[in-house]
Design a protein around this motif. Structure first.
Motif, PDB file in Angstrom:
ATOM      1  N   SER A   1      64.731  46.329  71.784  1.00  0.00           N
ATOM      2  CA  SER A   1      64.966  46.198  73.246  1.00  0.00           C
ATOM      3  C   SER A   1      64.797  47.405  74.150  1.00  0.00           C
ATOM      4  O   SER A   1      64.512  48.380  73.665  1.00  0.00           O
ATOM      5  CB  SER A   1      66.488  45.985  73.365  1.00  0.00           C
ATOM      6  OG  SER A   1      67.142  47.161  73.094  1.00  0.00           O
ATOM      7  N   GLY A   2      64.679  47.095  75.519  1.00  0.00           N
ATOM      8  CA  GLY A   2      64.365  48.199  76.558  1.00  0.00           C
ATOM      9  C   GLY A   2      65.516  49.098  76.613  1.00  0.00           C
ATOM     10  O   GLY A   2      65.585  50.431  77.060  1.00  0.00           O
ATOM     11  N   THR A   3      66.773  48.628  76.296  1.00  0.00           N
ATOM     12  CA  THR A   3      67.850  49.557  76.021  1.00  0.00           C
ATOM     13  C   THR A   3      67.696  50.549  75.066  1.00  0.00           C
ATOM     14  O   THR A   3      67.812  51.556  75.229  1.00  0.00           O
ATOM     15  CB  THR A   3      69.141  48.658  76.182  1.00  0.00           C
ATOM     16  OG1 THR A   3      69.458  47.578  76.997  1.00  0.00           O
ATOM     17  CG2 THR A   3      70.509  49.506  75.884  1.00  0.00           C
TER      18      THR A   3
ATOM     19  N   ASN B   1      64.998  53.143  76.110  1.00  0.00           N
ATOM     20  CA  ASN B   1      65.674  54.081  76.893  1.00  0.00           C
ATOM     21  C   ASN B   1      66.586  55.136  76.372  1.00  0.00           C
ATOM     22  O   ASN B   1      66.668  56.332  76.647  1.00  0.00           O
ATOM     23  CB  ASN B   1      66.459  53.336  78.249  1.00  0.00           C
ATOM     24  CG  ASN B   1      65.325  52.882  79.077  1.00  0.00           C
ATOM     25  OD1 ASN B   1      64.434  53.547  79.351  1.00  0.00           O
ATOM     26  ND2 ASN B   1      65.801  51.864  79.992  1.00  0.00           N
TER      27      ASN B   1
ATOM     28  N   HIS C   1      69.106  51.296  85.966  1.00  0.00           N
ATOM     29  CA  HIS C   1      69.578  50.541  84.667  1.00  0.00           C
ATOM     30  C   HIS C   1      70.089  51.645  83.728  1.00  0.00           C
ATOM     31  O   HIS C   1      71.279  51.001  83.142  1.00  0.00           O
ATOM     32  CB  HIS C   1      68.194  49.634  84.226  1.00  0.00           C
ATOM     33  CG  HIS C   1      68.398  48.815  82.957  1.00  0.00           C
ATOM     34  ND1 HIS C   1      68.922  49.088  81.825  1.00  0.00           N
ATOM     35  CD2 HIS C   1      68.385  47.400  83.338  1.00  0.00           C
ATOM     36  CE1 HIS C   1      69.211  47.708  81.101  1.00  0.00           C
ATOM     37  NE2 HIS C   1      68.941  46.842  81.993  1.00  0.00           N
TER      38      HIS C   1
ATOM     39  N   GLU D   1      73.453  49.955  80.703  1.00  0.00           N
ATOM     40  CA  GLU D   1      73.426  50.191  78.985  1.00  0.00           C
ATOM     41  C   GLU D   1      74.570  50.710  78.571  1.00  0.00           C
ATOM     42  O   GLU D   1      74.421  51.424  77.891  1.00  0.00           O
ATOM     43  CB  GLU D   1      72.065  51.156  79.179  1.00  0.00           C
ATOM     44  CG  GLU D   1      70.926  50.636  79.596  1.00  0.00           C
ATOM     45  CD  GLU D   1      69.697  51.263  79.686  1.00  0.00           C
ATOM     46  OE1 GLU D   1      69.396  52.465  78.758  1.00  0.00           O
ATOM     47  OE2 GLU D   1      68.481  50.791  79.942  1.00  0.00           O
TER      48      GLU D   1
ATOM     49  N   GLU E   1      62.942  54.622  87.524  1.00  0.00           N
ATOM     50  CA  GLU E   1      62.562  53.372  87.128  1.00  0.00           C
ATOM     51  C   GLU E   1      61.530  52.716  88.079  1.00  0.00           C
ATOM     52  O   GLU E   1      61.683  52.764  89.257  1.00  0.00           O
ATOM     53  CB  GLU E   1      63.965  52.855  87.311  1.00  0.00           C
ATOM     54  CG  GLU E   1      64.164  51.236  86.754  1.00  0.00           C
ATOM     55  CD  GLU E   1      65.482  50.789  87.064  1.00  0.00           C
ATOM     56  OE1 GLU E   1      66.460  51.330  86.471  1.00  0.00           O
ATOM     57  OE2 GLU E   1      65.737  49.571  87.258  1.00  0.00           O
TER      58      GLU E   1
ATOM     59  N   ASN F   1      64.764  47.442  89.659  1.00  0.00           N
ATOM     60  CA  ASN F   1      65.451  46.207  89.554  1.00  0.00           C
ATOM     61  C   ASN F   1      66.520  46.069  90.511  1.00  0.00           C
ATOM     62  O   ASN F   1      66.313  45.179  91.485  1.00  0.00           O
ATOM     63  CB  ASN F   1      65.894  45.782  88.099  1.00  0.00           C
ATOM     64  CG  ASN F   1      66.832  44.802  88.032  1.00  0.00           C
ATOM     65  OD1 ASN F   1      66.670  43.790  88.729  1.00  0.00           O
ATOM     66  ND2 ASN F   1      68.048  44.794  87.392  1.00  0.00           N
TER      67      ASN F   1
ATOM     68  N   ASP G   1      61.796  54.486  82.968  1.00  0.00           N
ATOM     69  CA  ASP G   1      62.120  53.136  82.626  1.00  0.00           C
ATOM     70  C   ASP G   1      61.251  52.284  83.305  1.00  0.00           C
ATOM     71  O   ASP G   1      61.380  51.834  84.484  1.00  0.00           O
ATOM     72  CB  ASP G   1      63.599  52.946  83.197  1.00  0.00           C
ATOM     73  CG  ASP G   1      64.026  51.351  82.633  1.00  0.00           C
ATOM     74  OD1 ASP G   1      63.373  50.748  82.236  1.00  0.00           O
ATOM     75  OD2 ASP G   1      65.108  51.254  82.775  1.00  0.00           O
TER      76      ASP G   1
ATOM     77  N   ALA H   1      60.600  49.213  82.572  1.00  0.00           N
ATOM     78  CA  ALA H   1      60.798  47.847  81.922  1.00  0.00           C
ATOM     79  C   ALA H   1      59.737  46.872  82.507  1.00  0.00           C
ATOM     80  O   ALA H   1      59.078  45.918  81.925  1.00  0.00           O
ATOM     81  CB  ALA H   1      62.153  47.334  82.161  1.00  0.00           C
ATOM     82  N   ARG H   2      59.625  47.066  84.073  1.00  0.00           N
ATOM     83  CA  ARG H   2      58.633  46.357  84.782  1.00  0.00           C
ATOM     84  C   ARG H   2      57.466  46.967  85.170  1.00  0.00           C
ATOM     85  O   ARG H   2      56.868  46.730  86.278  1.00  0.00           O
ATOM     86  CB  ARG H   2      59.335  45.337  85.683  1.00  0.00           C
ATOM     87  CG  ARG H   2      60.444  44.566  85.304  1.00  0.00           C
ATOM     88  CD  ARG H   2      61.031  43.551  86.563  1.00  0.00           C
ATOM     89  NE  ARG H   2      61.946  42.553  85.889  1.00  0.00           N
ATOM     90  CZ  ARG H   2      63.021  42.880  85.566  1.00  0.00           C
ATOM     91  NH1 ARG H   2      63.748  44.064  85.829  1.00  0.00           N
ATOM     92  NH2 ARG H   2      64.022  42.045  85.134  1.00  0.00           N
TER      93      ARG H   2
ATOM     94  N   CYS I   1      58.987  46.844  78.714  1.00  0.00           N
ATOM     95  CA  CYS I   1      59.647  45.746  78.089  1.00  0.00           C
ATOM     96  C   CYS I   1      58.401  44.782  77.990  1.00  0.00           C
ATOM     97  O   CYS I   1      57.539  44.566  78.956  1.00  0.00           O
ATOM     98  CB  CYS I   1      60.566  45.211  78.883  1.00  0.00           C
ATOM     99  SG  CYS I   1      62.014  46.068  78.844  1.00  0.00           S
TER     100      CYS I   1
ATOM    101  N   SER J   1      59.425  41.891  76.842  1.00  0.00           N
ATOM    102  CA  SER J   1      60.052  40.683  76.934  1.00  0.00           C
ATOM    103  C   SER J   1      60.574  40.195  78.265  1.00  0.00           C
ATOM    104  O   SER J   1      61.268  39.008  78.517  1.00  0.00           O
ATOM    105  CB  SER J   1      61.284  40.592  76.012  1.00  0.00           C
ATOM    106  OG  SER J   1      61.925  41.732  76.257  1.00  0.00           O
ATOM    107  N   LYS J   2      60.052  40.861  79.265  1.00  0.00           N
ATOM    108  CA  LYS J   2      60.356  40.488  80.549  1.00  0.00           C
ATOM    109  C   LYS J   2      58.978  39.474  81.099  1.00  0.00           C
ATOM    110  O   LYS J   2      58.825  38.628  80.478  1.00  0.00           O
ATOM    111  CB  LYS J   2      60.578  41.850  81.375  1.00  0.00           C
ATOM    112  CG  LYS J   2      61.551  42.495  81.090  1.00  0.00           C
ATOM    113  CD  LYS J   2      63.042  42.349  82.087  1.00  0.00           C
ATOM    114  CE  LYS J   2      64.093  42.917  81.340  1.00  0.00           C
ATOM    115  NZ  LYS J   2      64.703  44.230  81.496  1.00  0.00           N
TER     116      LYS J   2
ATOM    117  N   SER K   1      60.236  46.121  73.135  1.00  0.00           N
ATOM    118  CA  SER K   1      60.070  47.047  73.879  1.00  0.00           C
ATOM    119  C   SER K   1      59.200  48.369  73.281  1.00  0.00           C
ATOM    120  O   SER K   1      59.300  48.501  72.017  1.00  0.00           O
ATOM    121  CB  SER K   1      61.079  47.623  74.696  1.00  0.00           C
ATOM    122  OG  SER K   1      61.706  46.784  75.576  1.00  0.00           O
TER     123      SER K   1
HETATM  124  C1  LIG Z   1      65.668  44.692  81.272  1.00  0.00           C
HETATM  125  C2  LIG Z   1      65.635  46.144  81.654  1.00  0.00           C
HETATM  126  C3  LIG Z   1      65.821  47.239  80.660  1.00  0.00           C
HETATM  127  C4  LIG Z   1      66.255  46.823  79.023  1.00  0.00           C
HETATM  128  O1  LIG Z   1      65.863  45.762  78.458  1.00  0.00           O
HETATM  129  P1  LIG Z   1      66.532  44.947  77.289  1.00  0.00           P
HETATM  130  O2  LIG Z   1      65.405  44.921  76.452  1.00  0.00           O
HETATM  131  O3  LIG Z   1      67.318  43.884  77.871  1.00  0.00           O
HETATM  132  O4  LIG Z   1      67.462  45.931  76.679  1.00  0.00           O
HETATM  133  C5  LIG Z   1      65.842  48.468  80.995  1.00  0.00           C
HETATM  134  N1  LIG Z   1      65.575  48.837  82.173  1.00  0.00           N
HETATM  135  C6  LIG Z   1      65.635  47.826  83.190  1.00  0.00           C
HETATM  136  C7  LIG Z   1      64.970  48.087  84.547  1.00  0.00           C
HETATM  137  C8  LIG Z   1      65.258  46.326  82.847  1.00  0.00           C
HETATM  138  O5  LIG Z   1      65.115  45.581  83.830  1.00  0.00           O
END
Ligand SMILES: *Cc1c(COP(=O)(O)O)cnc(C)c1O
Length: 344
Positions: A58-60, A63, A84, A89, A136, A140, A169, A171-172, A197, A199-200, A208
């Motif tokens: 995971s992204g968590t 990070n 995030h 987290e 980040e 988000n 971070d 993620a996106r 990530c 998975s987004k 991730s």
């Molecule tokens: C979703 C997300 C994460 C962590 O993702 P998970 O895979 O759900 O743990 C980290 N940072 C941001 C900005 C996110 O949107």
């Protein structure tokens, strides 16, 4: 069938992605022997021009591993109050890195080098040692707003001058890259570690990547194992991630385009009081309280087949690869209809 705008995490693997998963050669990744995991990690490292990458659940986790890498107990990380890593987290900064955090109020979703400089602690025994800055991108909680490379460069300069590590971070991050017409390799030069990530919006079911120097990623493998994130035949998941990186990046522009159309309509709706600037695939808007409470608004959407979440005092929509033009038309119609809804 629901129209699901709660998050881009709700995406399902496409048939072609599933085929790639079925065909993936497998091995035991804790021994470093899963060819598909290795292929993903090598591909991503090369894409970003970084030395190595590590596939995590995971992204968590990516990070949190980065925080552990950069911080000693008692050290301080500087980040946005909206970050995030701070908000979502589970207190991991304290729980995993045993570290302190300095929060900065971003201006339009961005923190500036001046703000960072003003929050670096002097070397005085009273203060935690400022060791890390975490950005980040896209942000988000600020509605998917994105930094441009040229806005990050002065932050990089400052961190290098002051001996601070810099984590992203991301993620996106691919949404930001597509929105700004930038390349992953530009980011590889700026950050010590990057989390992305799969998975987004990229649409992989799980996973991730943490990117960084060989030395960092070597240590990261150990931390991942300690966190319980050492996976065995993870290659089926990695194959989905690799497929996503190869096939689902440029299409993010479609998600941004659809988000912009929704934002354009919302701007004309009387019940909307504020829309955060929409630069990527996230739309965060506030409602006039005499018209709709966010929970009620989401209930009304749900009655009409649309799922969305109350978010930061308003409502959030996230567009993604499971949301097409037909669904967009339906959403636009429902948002118009709600304009004329009168609550009892
Ligand atoms: C979703 C997300 C994460 C962590 O993702 P998970 O895979 O759900 O743990 C980290 N940072 C941001 C900005 C996110 O949107």
């Amino acid at each position: 069938m629901w129209i699901d705008l709660r998050s881009d995490t709700v995406t399902l693997p496409t048939p072609a992605m599933k085929q790639a998963m079925l065909n993936a050669p497998l091995g035991d990744d804790v021994y470093g022997e899963d060819p598909s995991v290795n292929a993903l990690q090598e591909y991503a490292a090369e894409l970003f021009g970084m030395e190595a990458a590590l596939f995590c659940p995971s992204g968590t986790m990516t990070n949190q591993i980065a925080l552990r890498l950069h911080l000693q107990p008692g050290d301080e990380v500087i980040c946005d109050r909206l970050a995030h890593i701070y908000n979502y987290e589970c207190g991991g900064i304290a729980l995993n890195a045993h570290a302190s955090v300095r929060l900065i109020d971003s201006i339009n979703g961005k923190i500036t080098p001046e703000q960072i400089a003003a929050n670096i602690n002097p070397s005085d025994v009273h203060y935690p040692i400022t060791r890390l800055v975490a950005l980040e991108n896209t942000l988000n909680k600020a509605g998917g707003i994105c930094y441009k490379v040229k806005e990050i460069e002065p932050i990089v300069q400052l961190c290098r001058q002051r001996g601070l590590a810099l984590h992203l971070d991301g993620a996106r991050l691919f949404n930001a890259l597509v929105a700004n017409g930038e390349q992953p390799s530009q980011y590889g030069q700026l950050f010590d570690t990057i989390s992305v990530c799969l998975s987004k919006g990229l649409g992989a079911p799980v996973g991730s990547l943490l990117l960084g120097k060989k030395e960092h990623i070597h240590k990261a493998r150990r931390i991942r194992k300690a966190m319980g994130g050492g996976m065995r035949q993870a290659g089926m998941l990695a194959a989905a991630g690799l497929y996503a990186l190869k096939h689902h990046v440029t299409r993010l522009a479609e998600d941004h385009h659809r988000a912009a159309k929704i934002a354009h309509l919302l701007a004309q709706c009387d019940y909307v009081s504020e829309i955060l600037p929409v630069e990527t695939n996230i739309i965060v808007f506030k409602l006039h309280s005499q018209r709709y409470q966010p929970e009620v608004f989401c209930q009304l959407l749900k009655q009409r087949g649309i799922l969305a979440n109350p978010f930061a005092g308003g409502v959030r929509f996230v567009t993604h690869l499971g949301f097409d033009d037909l669904q967009l038309e339906k959403v636009l119609n429902v948002l118009k209809v709600l304009e004329n809804e009168h609550l009892a």
